[in-house]
Design an enzyme around this catalytic site. Structure first.
Site, PDB file in Angstrom:
ATOM      1  N   GLU A   1     -17.420  11.247  -1.334  1.00  0.00           N
ATOM      2  CA  GLU A   1     -16.408  12.142  -0.522  1.00  0.00           C
ATOM      3  C   GLU A   1     -15.189  11.472   0.289  1.00  0.00           C
ATOM      4  OE1 GLU A   1     -19.172  13.359  -0.221  1.00  0.00           O
ATOM      5  OE2 GLU A   1     -19.190  15.377  -0.317  1.00  0.00           O
TER       6      GLU A   1
ATOM      7  N   HIS B   1     -21.801  24.287   7.626  1.00  0.00           N
ATOM      8  CA  HIS B   1     -21.250  24.532   6.407  1.00  0.00           C
ATOM      9  C   HIS B   1     -20.213  25.063   7.023  1.00  0.00           C
ATOM     10  CE1 HIS B   1     -24.166  22.387   3.771  1.00  0.00           C
ATOM     11  NE2 HIS B   1     -23.475  22.952   2.368  1.00  0.00           N
TER      12      HIS B   1
HETATM   13  C1  LIG Z   1     -21.451  15.836   1.678  1.00  0.00           C
HETATM   14  C2  LIG Z   1     -22.322  16.798   0.711  1.00  0.00           C
HETATM   15  N1  LIG Z   1     -21.191  16.558  -0.161  1.00  0.00           N
HETATM   16  C3  LIG Z   1     -21.024  17.903  -0.954  1.00  0.00           C
HETATM   17  C4  LIG Z   1     -22.499  19.081  -0.710  1.00  0.00           C
HETATM   18  C5  LIG Z   1     -22.779  19.561  -1.939  1.00  0.00           C
HETATM   19  N2  LIG Z   1     -23.953  19.721  -2.319  1.00  0.00           N
HETATM   20  C6  LIG Z   1     -24.574  20.463  -2.184  1.00  0.00           C
HETATM   21  S1  LIG Z   1     -26.722  20.136  -3.148  1.00  0.00           S
HETATM   22  C7  LIG Z   1     -25.628  19.007  -3.852  1.00  0.00           C
HETATM   23  C8  LIG Z   1     -25.639  18.734  -5.238  1.00  0.00           C
HETATM   24  C9  LIG Z   1     -26.930  18.154  -4.647  1.00  0.00           C
HETATM   25  O1  LIG Z   1     -27.762  17.726  -6.002  1.00  0.00           O
HETATM   26  P1  LIG Z   1     -29.019  16.478  -5.589  1.00  0.00           P
HETATM   27  O2  LIG Z   1     -28.976  15.603  -4.784  1.00  0.00           O
HETATM   28  O3  LIG Z   1     -29.657  16.588  -6.883  1.00  0.00           O
HETATM   29  O4  LIG Z   1     -29.836  17.479  -5.116  1.00  0.00           O
HETATM   30  P2  LIG Z   1     -30.478  18.982  -6.131  1.00  0.00           P
HETATM   31  O5  LIG Z   1     -29.466  20.132  -5.639  1.00  0.00           O
HETATM   32  O6  LIG Z   1     -30.916  18.309  -7.569  1.00  0.00           O
HETATM   33  O7  LIG Z   1     -31.956  19.115  -5.298  1.00  0.00           O
HETATM   34  C10 LIG Z   1     -24.087  19.417  -3.271  1.00  0.00           C
HETATM   35  C11 LIG Z   1     -23.105  18.826  -4.002  1.00  0.00           C
HETATM   36  C12 LIG Z   1     -23.447  18.742   0.095  1.00  0.00           C
HETATM   37  N3  LIG Z   1     -24.115  19.374   0.706  1.00  0.00           N
HETATM   38  N4  LIG Z   1     -22.985  17.984   1.238  1.00  0.00           N
END
Ligand SMILES: Cc1ncc(C[n+]2csc(CCOP(=O)(O)OP(=O)(O)O)c2C)c(N)n1
Ligand SMILES: Cc1ncc(C[n+]2csc(CCOP(=O)(O)OP(=O)(O)O)c2C)c(N)n1
Ligand SMILES: [Mg+2]
Ligand SMILES: [Mg+2]
Lengths: 324, 326, 324, 326
Positions: C60, C129
């Site tokens: 971000e 959120h």
């Molecule tokens: C700071 C932030 N940016 C974006 C998000 C939205 N978001 C939630 S999970 C995610 C992807 C996360 O991927 P990963 O860390 O690989 O975890 P996985 O879902 O694969 O277990 C995103 C972009 C968030 N919750 N927090």
């Protein structure tokens, strides 16, 4: 009573807290060996060791987050963010984590951390080293915010913040570090949430905090010469703030001015004025007048910054407006 | 769950199996409850990834701490969080671990070292760092574990935490669940660096393991955690694993190829563990009995949650700050 | 006139802006191939290519900073932060860089960037959120902030934001994406800084913005049944906000309620109330009453969140208080 | 400054010498003005580090962009910022480049691609990233340079920018001035990873150079920047250099050993360059004439600034936003 400086009072509060409780630790950028950018932590690493007074890398997000994690794991961390402008890099940890952990986890634990950070202008430090962003933090349920105006409060509010089970942001004012004032020989904590009548008066109330307190007192002196008797309230705590004290004063004077160094629009003063325009409406005999910085970044050049900062003359004019 | 160390290898494996199956059955139940509208909000299931927290938690005790992410059910359950409180929380009841205020993305129980799931990608990392700092400062041999996904590799705070953990030799385990996905995008389109190379840059030992093989995870984690307890500084444990469900429930996964989706079952850590148990000669009935016991436990938790009162708004309002004493 | 949804109107605005000006680009997490977490950017990468509609990593701070740099170098970037809670990670770039670059560099250049981000609760998305943090941004000189309440404004304010030479944060409301409303066949930009009388009335003024507009209108309907004729003002823009429109309405009704979904304390409503308690003081026949969220994180459980969110009944009660 | 490419090697070196000396003499003048109270606020001098921006800027044209940090005087001057505007800004006059609103930490001239010094450590990095993205999107061969110090290596945003620059093959030069210090602390107590290893983790070619040897910097930068213009993706250029003065003026540097302080003169890039010019047979008078010309120019700039009006508050207030047209 002894005379001490605001910066020295902070140093003493940290010293006393470290001595009183082994779970208190300090960390931040150059707070250790160098004694802090404003020397507020001078000598503490020597006195308490590099394990309890730690120099961190330039990593504000991690600094704030470490404080949360350490506070959740049995310590009472006191972290420093070198300039309040840099809390912009630490807001997730302050707002999404520290502030919410108690509520969000069912009220079964608290986050006893303190974040110290200096705000304020007057040093020609420019637009990114002078901001007063405390209104952001006061808007966040779960955070407490204090802003001492005197050496005694710098000591007492910091001790209270460290004792507090919840996250407290202690906003210091850079221009005050060298300010001298009286402090008790064995000073005590100053309760969070309680304002102080810095000067009693009958004709109008000026509510303020931090460095602006001194501007308010100057203005009160000037007005006293003209027979206007101003009551000056030093809020000391911004979240929670002492609504009862402000309302009581307003109920005596029926005229209200709110003053701060922060930008007027959407600043701390907005909440105080708004609240008084509701619960204090029947007491008001005049418009509520706010005095704060104009809607612009803090400028660098001396002449600009001087014109930018709220001055005693602005407060005098504001009080006069309430008396028209 | 917080399993006792078992000496007999079969018993150990059975215990790991039970740990994984508890998570699986709990999440399968949540999936159904979500579909039925009994679970509000967003839920991110860790189906297929259970071996990671179960393998790691086998080396953790109650003094150790973990911080987790949005996909945190498994991390929490493996750390020993109460199953009733877990279901009640996600179903939004007053008996929930967080009294219904946090939900799936915030299950926590600080009293047993579970410092919370987290809705902010990467945010658990500095919290874990601080927790590790506390362990070290207090002179205990406790360790702190941060669970994070491969998507979180892109967040700057990871870099800050790798650095400080290494610099101060903190007892922190960086436990990455690398499932190849960041929401709806394959992580290889988002990250140019591997965690292995990042760890190397900070001189942090990096161990990669098949995250769908619970024995392998357990062994690797045990070594890492022993090193942390010895004061050897942080470790990175990267677990290759598989996200079976969508990013959250309701995500149809149009973006995944049919081939990939078809291949998911083959990676199932629980089926693999079961096969291994069979190899070791464990009786199928004994294994099935575990599932049945869990099933009863889960159904009991669901029933308890259903019967629990709605959360109290007044209590919530009173918990924003710690009540003043006296 | 056609009927469209709020989310679709955003999509159309982005589409039209991309088509109209080759210097417009879009980026954010999953905004490209996946079409955005709330589908607001659906189809845009297909239509305009992966160079102009980019999926970013989960970074971000870099997203916001890239927008600043791209805006200083000839583009008009429209960046997305997936939830407003995550702007906590981007505040340095928004506040210290984007907001100040024009002023701080002598007024010789501007920063034509847009940051879109959704706020608001109602989806049981939990404490991290659901936050409404727009008061932070409105406090920062150099930023503009808009918050559309209808599909027509979602289109028009976003087009205006993209056309604007200064950094504009467009705060959308998650609960509104599916809202249907009328929009012109060839819709135009909606000027930033101008409020709209959403419902004229004589007895009291309710000032609001975003999703709370619909709560206000519901309350106005309920009160109309009792013969109370409420004027509802939709601010649309929060920085700058339309002080003249609010004052004009107050001068007609002499009673003011300010409503928003954000936490009441130190929220947007504080500034509006404070301002009216000064410049509108003589028009006030009653206390200014604010309606906003209570001082707690946004809770998860349906029952809690429902009790948390300001409701029409709260507005009705507030209006009645001004009529006592 | 924005020097024309000189073909004759001696002329080239003279031009680099002049560039460095301009920065040096300007800063020496600022130092005196600061001591006399004519410069308000904080100033961070780059004395001893001049070879870096001068060597890099030799390959930059007006379409290229740079973003800088708190120690930005040299970056700005080397990019060709106007000397009158520079002094007037730092002395807080209306004729300053920023009309006295920014001061030393914010000297900027976007019209010639100088996107600002910066008071926030690391903040110039994503701005440069965005600028590089603009260059690439617009299809020009312009490049974007971020100047940052070794202390900034600890900021998470560096990681985010290395990743995105590499992922999208952006024409961005990461120009690190590694002077070994982060304020009052040696950086090796703050950073566990080297920039070299970090760059490697992101597969970004890393070049290390003696940052006090202007010819070496020029040559290395020329190669990096040529690669950027070819579209080969980002480059990291790490320049080992020397901070001679305190972190800011007024810092007494008690924390540096007398030995270290005594050795600083030996590293002086300007003295080295001058010796090289002598080797090449350039007449001493010709070299001295450069210093004299700069001295006159600097004194003129100071005199102009002194004579310039105070900044206008009304104009400042009017510049928070762009004025509406019409
Ligand atoms: C700071 C932030 N940016 C974006 C998000 C939205 N978001 C939630 S999970 C995610 C992807 C996360 O991927 P990963 O860390 O690989 O975890 P996985 O879902 O694969 O277990 C995103 C972009 C968030 N919750 N927090
Ligand atoms: C975000 C942020 N944190 C801290 C500071 C205070 N600060 C200013 S310069 C500096 C050290 C920077 O070191 P380096 O990047 O190596 O640059 P150098 O001063 O050596 O040129 C620090 C900590 C700041 N300006 N911004
Ligand atoms: Mg993943
Ligand atoms: Mg340095």
């Amino acid at each position: 009573m002894v005379e001490t400086r605001y910066g020295k009072a902070i140093n003493q509060a940290l010293h006393d807290a470290l001595a009183a409780d082994p779970s208190v630790i300090l960390f931040g950028e150059d707070v250790g060996e160098a004694g802090g950018p404003f020397k507020a932590t001078r000598g503490l690493q020597e006195a308490f060791g590099a394990e309890r007074v730690r120099d961190t890398p330039i990593s504000e997000a991690a600094i704030a987050g470490m404080a949360v994690g350490a506070a959740l794991s049995g310590l009472k961390p006191v972290a420093e963010i070198m300039f309040m402008d840099f809390v912009t890099l630490a807001m997730d940890q302050l707002v999404n984590q520290a502030a919410k952990a108690r509520f969000m986890f069912g009220g079964r634990n608290s986050v006893p951390m303190v974040l110290r950070t200096p705000h304020g202008g007057g040093l020609s430090a420019g637009p990114q080293h002078s901001q007063c962003l405390e209104a952001w933090l006061a808007h966040i349920p779960g955070l407490k915010v204090v802003c001492p105006a005197t050496p005694a409060d710098a000591y007492g509010l910091l001790r209270a913040a460290i004792d507090d089970p919840d996250p407290v942001v202690v906003v210091e004012n850079k221009a005050l570090y060298a300010l001298k004032g009286e402090i008790d020989d064995s000073p005590a904590a100053v309760p969070i949430g309680r304002a102080r009548i810095a000067r009693p008066g009958r004709d109008a109330t000026v509510v303020t905090y931090g460095a602006a307190l001194h501007t308010a007192l100057q203005a009160a002196d000037a007005l006293a010469g003209d027979g206007v008797d101003v009551e000056v309230i030093d809020l000391r705590s911004l979240q929670p703030w002492d609504e009862a004290a402000v309302l009581a004063s307003l109920s005596r004077t029926h005229r209200l001015v709110v003053l701060h160094e922060a930008v007027e629009a959407f600043g701390i003063g907005a909440e105080i004025a708004a609240r008084m325009a509701d619960v204090g409406f029947d007491e008001l005999d005049a418009p509520i007048v706010r005095v704060g910085a104009p809607f612009m970044p803090v400028p660098f050049a001396g002449a600009l910054e001087k014109a930018y900062l709220p001055a005693a003359a602005d407060v005098v004019a504001a009080v006069r407006r309430t008396l028209e | 769950m917080a399993r006792e160390p078992k000496n007999d290898p079969t018993d150990r494996l059975l215990s790991l199996y039970e740990g994984m199956l508890t998570i699986r059955q709990a999440e399968e139940r949540l999936k159904a409850l979500f579909a039925d509208g009994e679970v509000p909000g967003f839920i991110h299931l860790s189906i297929g990834q259970e071996a990671v927290p179960v393998g790691i938690s086998a080396s953790l005790g109650p003094a150790d701490t973990v911080a987790s992410n949005h996909r945190g059910h498994g991390h929490a359950l493996a750390k020993g969080i109460d199953l009733d409180g877990f279901f009640a929380e996600i179903m939004g009841r007053d008996s929930g671990l967080c009294r219904g205020r946090g939900g799936s993305m915030h299950v926590a129980d600080v009293s047993i070292g579970m410092l919370g799931a987290n809705g902010i990608v990467g945010a658990g990392l500095p919290i874990t760092l601080g927790s590790a700092l506390a362990h070290k400062t207090r002179g205990t041999d406790a360790v702190a574990v941060a669970y994070f996904g491969d998507g979180a590799l892109a967040e700057g705070v990871l870099h800050e935490c790798l650095n400080i953990a290494a610099l101060w030799a903190l007892p922190m385990l960086f436990a990455c669940e690398n499932n190849g996905w960041s929401e709806f995008s394959p992580t290889d389109r988002q990250m140019k660096a591997s965690l292995k190379d990042l760890a190397a840059a900070f001189s942090i030992p990096h161990v990669e393991v098949d995250g769908n093989d619970v024995e392998a995870v357990e062994a690797a984690a045990a070594e890492c955690i022993a090193a942390l307890r010895r004061g050897d500084g942080p470790r990175v444990l990267e677990c290759r694993t598989t996200r079976v469900r969508g990013h959250f429930e309701g995500d149809r996964q149009d973006y995944r190829s049919p081939d990939e989706l078809a291949g998911l079952a083959a990676t199932d850590p629980i089926a693999r563990c079961r096969a291994r148990l069979a190899e070791l000669g464990v009786d199928a009935n004994r294994i099935d009995a575990i599932a049945e016991a869990i099933d009863r436990r889960v159904e009991q938790a669901v029933a308890n949650a259903r019967g629990a009162p709605e959360p109290s708004f007044a209590a919530a309002a009173a918990d924003v700050y710690t009540a003043a004493e006296g």
